[in-house]
Design a protein around this motif. Structure first.
Motif, mmCIF file in Angstrom:
data_model
loop_
_atom_site.group_PDB
_atom_site.id
_atom_site.type_symbol
_atom_site.label_atom_id
_atom_site.label_comp_id
_atom_site.label_asym_id
_atom_site.label_seq_id
_atom_site.Cartn_x
_atom_site.Cartn_y
_atom_site.Cartn_z
ATOM 1 N N ASP A 1 110.174 24.414 40.502
ATOM 2 C CA ASP A 1 111.391 24.536 41.653
ATOM 3 C C ASP A 1 110.543 23.764 42.778
ATOM 4 O O ASP A 1 109.669 23.964 43.177
ATOM 5 N N LEU B 1 115.848 15.171 33.231
ATOM 6 C CA LEU B 1 116.082 15.678 34.535
ATOM 7 C C LEU B 1 117.430 16.674 34.150
ATOM 8 O O LEU B 1 117.641 17.832 34.717
ATOM 9 N N LEU C 1 117.532 20.725 34.903
ATOM 10 C CA LEU C 1 118.647 21.442 35.734
ATOM 11 C C LEU C 1 119.166 22.395 34.817
ATOM 12 O O LEU C 1 119.767 23.697 35.401
ATOM 13 N N ARG C 2 119.438 22.262 33.469
ATOM 14 C CA ARG C 2 119.903 23.204 32.460
ATOM 15 C C ARG C 2 119.022 24.458 32.666
ATOM 16 O O ARG C 2 119.652 25.533 32.487
ATOM 17 N N LYS D 1 116.190 25.015 37.278
ATOM 18 C CA LYS D 1 115.272 24.681 38.215
ATOM 19 C C LYS D 1 115.894 23.897 39.408
ATOM 20 O O LYS D 1 116.719 23.291 39.053
ATOM 21 N N LYS D 2 115.350 23.980 40.574
ATOM 22 C CA LYS D 2 115.997 23.506 41.793
ATOM 23 C C LYS D 2 114.998 22.425 42.359
ATOM 24 O O LYS D 2 113.960 22.661 42.609
ATOM 25 N N LYS E 1 114.837 17.815 43.592
ATOM 26 C CA LYS E 1 115.364 16.836 44.251
ATOM 27 C C LYS E 1 115.218 15.556 43.609
ATOM 28 O O LYS E 1 113.796 15.332 43.079
ATOM 29 N N LEU F 1 123.494 11.711 37.774
ATOM 30 C CA LEU F 1 122.850 12.795 38.112
ATOM 31 C C LEU F 1 123.745 13.477 39.289
ATOM 32 O O LEU F 1 123.717 14.979 39.157
ATOM 33 N N LEU G 1 123.017 17.340 41.049
ATOM 34 C CA LEU G 1 121.722 17.307 41.689
ATOM 35 C C LEU G 1 121.639 16.713 43.134
ATOM 36 O O LEU G 1 122.722 16.108 43.172
#
Length: 507
Positions: free
Chosen positions: A314, A331, A335-336, A339-340, A342, A361, A366
């Motif tokens: 994160d 990626l 995200l699944r 997790k946060k 950039k 993305l 994202l």
């Protein structure tokens, strides 16, 4: 009446008349030579002609017509008279007292009995040599040239076309990339024709996509294949596939993963039992192709995505370059998992593959930043990890990927940012590469031009002297810039690439 003359008296009378003529001619020639009007050459020819006439008695025929010998003699006399007339005109004294000369073409024309118009009044050009009759350099330009000489002179006067190939990469230039199906062999399958054009136009781009598409097309080729009489399937099918492969190579060179897959398929074909029915053999080969795609690419990508997603935490800022299908899966998996983080996508001309990745993305939700390679030094600030895809992994641990990857890895290494390469084992090779010069792919240079913009200075680069365009597709990243390689066999350092390649080949 006077008695008739005998033949002997007639011949003596004719000889007397001819001698009087010769005497008058000599007197006239002496007078002309004193006055400068007639050259001695003409008098000599007349003497020769008169002597020939004197030596041969005249043969008068009964019907008053000339015989063949007399006609031939008359023609010779006319030719001699024309030559004498021509020489007389050529020997007219000039202001400088120059001699005479004529070209071979004029002499041949006069010899045929044809006097060109205006020849009697034409004066010999000045600046001629007396003996040889050659013309000085100032007068050579006015002479007519033969057709062959004119063509050779025109070809020599044309400027030599400049070589637009970069000499350092001259060994990489092959035949121009095929963009149409014109000239393709009749043995090439329609699916292969479509695949080659799609690869040439970058409709299908990326190592994994090209490999999967090639294997699926070969599956169609095998399904429609019929073994000719007096042939066996293992031997003839391999030859039939070679023509398909040649067409694909003419559209675009094979990737490393495609080469590995084709070699595997040929081994599978060679191991087919000749006694096996054709339908069963083709079904087994199609099943083997499906298993290869599933195990070596699909499942391998899932394993790599799961393993690499664990490296993302994160608050991370992930930087990637261009577009890699495996990086996109990583990626998306992170995200699944909730997790946060950039993402920064670095891209370059002319393909701009990163645009598709950034759009995909962003559609997933994202936070994506898009930049070009010119801004890499600014975009690298705040990055925690760099994820890169691969076109191939060399046996000496170097990364062979889209051109520009080495710059990204070098910049990250300089900023102490870990560089993680995600690559399937099907992309591993036993070849060793020390630079991107010996082995590479040169794309058409016109792809570097901005499409639809004809006003740029590079638009007419082929007509601009000393200007060459070079469009390389790949570069080589040293192993020192790579922190880790994630494969379906686990995470490993670059030095373990030969071991993984040996394991994947044996299995």
């Amino acid at each position: 009446m006077a008695p008739s003359e005998t033949p002997e008296e007639e011949i003596s009378h004719n000889a007397l008349v001819e001698s009087e003529k010769i005497l008058h001619v000599r007197i006239d020639s002496n007078r002309n030579s004193k006055s400068g009007n007639a050259p001695p050459t003409e008098s000599r020819e007349k003497k020769k002609k008169d002597s020939q006439e004197q030596s041969k008695p005249k043969d008068s025929s009964k019907d008053g017509k000339l015989s063949g010998a007399e006609l031939k003699k008359k023609a010779k006399e006319e030719k001699a008279a024309k030559r004498a007339l021509e020489k007389k005109n050529q020997q007219q004294p000039s202001a400088e007292g120059s001699g005479f000369s004529r070209t071979d073409a004029t002499n041949s024309t006069i010899a045929k009995g044809v006097v060109p118009s205006g020849l009697e009044t034409s004066a010999a050009p000045k600046h001629q040599h007396k003996r040889t009759g050659s013309i000085s350099a100032n007068q050579q330009r006015s002479l007519p040239l033969r057709s062959g000489e004119t063509a050779a002179t025109a070809a020599a006067s044309e400027p030599k076309k400049e070589n637009k190939k970069v000499a350092l990469f001259g060994h990489l230039y092959g035949n121009p990339r095929r963009t149409t199906i014109a000239g393709a062999s009749k043995d090439v399958h329609p699916s292969v024709l479509a695949l080659g054009l799609q690869m040439s136009n970058y409709v299908i781009c990326g190592s994994n996509a090209r490999c999967v598409a090639t294997m699926l097309v070969f599956k169609r080729v095998i399904e429609s294949y019929v073994t000719p009489p007096q042939n066996s399937l293992p031997r003839h099918l391999a030859v039939h596939l070679s023509s398909q492969i040649d067409y694909i190579v003419s559209c675009r060179p094979l990737s490393v993963s495609m080469g590995n897959a084709i070699r595997w398929l040929k081994v599978e074909i060679s191991e087919v039992d000749p006694d096996t029915p054709e339908s069963k053999a083709k079904a087994d080969l199609c099943d083997a192709i499906d298993n290869f795609i599933r195990e070596r690419i699909t499942v391998a990508d899932q394993v790599i995505a799961t393993s690499a997603a664990e490296k993302i935490c994160d608050g991370d800022t992930i930087l990637t370059y261009a577009k890699s299908s495996i990086v996109q899966q990583i990626l998306a998996e992170a995200l699944r998992q909730g997790k946060k983080f950039k993402v920064i996508v670095i891209d370059s001309r002319p393909l701009f593959e990163g645009k598709n990745l950034a759009r995909a993305l962003a559609d997933l939700g994202l936070d994506v930043q898009y930049s070009l390679t010119q801004a890499i030094s600014h975009a690298i600030k705040g990055v925690t990890k760099v994820f890169l895809g691969a076109h191939a992994m060399m046996s000496n641990g170097r990364l062979y990927s889209r051109v520009g990857t080495a710059i990204v890895a070098m910049t990250a290494k300089d900023a102490d940012i870990p560089v993680i390469v995600c690559c399937e084992s099907v992309k591993f090779t036993d070849r060793v590469a020390l630079d991107s010069i010996v082995t590479n792919e040169v794309a058409p240079p016109d792809e570097l031009l901005l499409q639809g913009n004809n006003s740029t200075s590079l638009f007419k680069w082929r007509d601009t002297p000393n200007l060459q365009l070079l469009h390389l597709m790949y570069d080589l990243t040293p192993a020192d810039y790579i922190t880790m390689i994630i494969t379906e066999y686990g995470s490993l350092p670059p030095s373990s690439v030969p071991v993984v390649h040996r394991l994947s080949t044996n299995t």
